[in-house]
Scaffold this motif. Structure first.
Motif, mmCIF file in Angstrom:
data_model
loop_
_atom_site.group_PDB
_atom_site.id
_atom_site.type_symbol
_atom_site.label_atom_id
_atom_site.label_comp_id
_atom_site.label_asym_id
_atom_site.label_seq_id
_atom_site.Cartn_x
_atom_site.Cartn_y
_atom_site.Cartn_z
ATOM 1 N N PHE A 141 0.725 -1.142 0.006
ATOM 2 C CA PHE A 141 -0.036 0.172 0.022
ATOM 3 C C PHE A 141 0.794 1.387 0.124
ATOM 4 O O PHE A 141 1.705 1.616 0.829
ATOM 5 C CB PHE A 141 -1.012 0.044 1.215
ATOM 6 N N PRO A 142 0.712 1.808 -1.176
ATOM 7 C CA PRO A 142 1.671 3.294 -1.165
ATOM 8 C C PRO A 142 1.184 4.066 -0.053
ATOM 9 O O PRO A 142 -0.060 4.183 0.320
ATOM 10 C CB PRO A 142 1.233 3.891 -2.496
ATOM 11 N N ARG A 143 2.004 4.961 0.520
ATOM 12 C CA ARG A 143 1.759 5.779 1.721
ATOM 13 C C ARG A 143 0.514 6.907 1.399
ATOM 14 O O ARG A 143 -0.351 7.288 2.058
ATOM 15 C CB ARG A 143 2.907 6.651 1.992
ATOM 16 N N GLY A 144 0.612 7.445 -0.010
ATOM 17 C CA GLY A 144 -0.411 8.366 -0.565
ATOM 18 C C GLY A 144 -1.773 7.780 -0.337
ATOM 19 O O GLY A 144 -2.786 8.395 -0.011
ATOM 20 N N LEU A 145 -2.019 6.401 -0.829
ATOM 21 C CA LEU A 145 -2.931 5.811 -0.561
ATOM 22 C C LEU A 145 -3.489 5.774 0.590
ATOM 23 O O LEU A 145 -4.784 5.936 0.811
ATOM 24 C CB LEU A 145 -2.867 4.377 -1.411
ATOM 25 N N VAL A 146 -2.935 5.357 1.419
ATOM 26 C CA VAL A 146 -3.307 5.161 3.034
ATOM 27 C C VAL A 146 -3.676 6.569 3.631
ATOM 28 O O VAL A 146 -4.774 6.691 4.078
ATOM 29 C CB VAL A 146 -2.061 4.690 3.948
#
Length: 71
Positions: A38-43
């Motif tokens: 999970f990319p940080r921006g998605l989280v």
């Protein structure tokens, strides 16, 4: 007849297992696996959308409660 490459006939190596040549790869931790998936921006967007969505739902609920009191 289809041709099979030499790579396809070798068994797949487990991603968490150390290399057979003694490379000393550290075992993959749970946190590292989750961060890689999970990319940080998605989280961050997911948390923001959940917060804003709940805030909007509370606002709509408040409108219904206040509207019901005025009848």
């Amino acid at each position: 007849m289809p041709q099979v490459s030499a790579e396809a006939t070798q068994p797949a190596q487990d991603a968490g297992a150390p290399a057979p040549d003694g490379g000393g790869a550290a075992p993959v931790t749970v946190r590292a696996r989750i961060e890689s998936k999970f990319p940080r921006g998605l989280v961050i967007r997911l948390i923001a959308y959940l917060f804003v969505g709940h805030l909007f739902a509370f606002f709509v609920y408040l409108l219904f409660v206040l509207g019901a009191e005025n009848q």
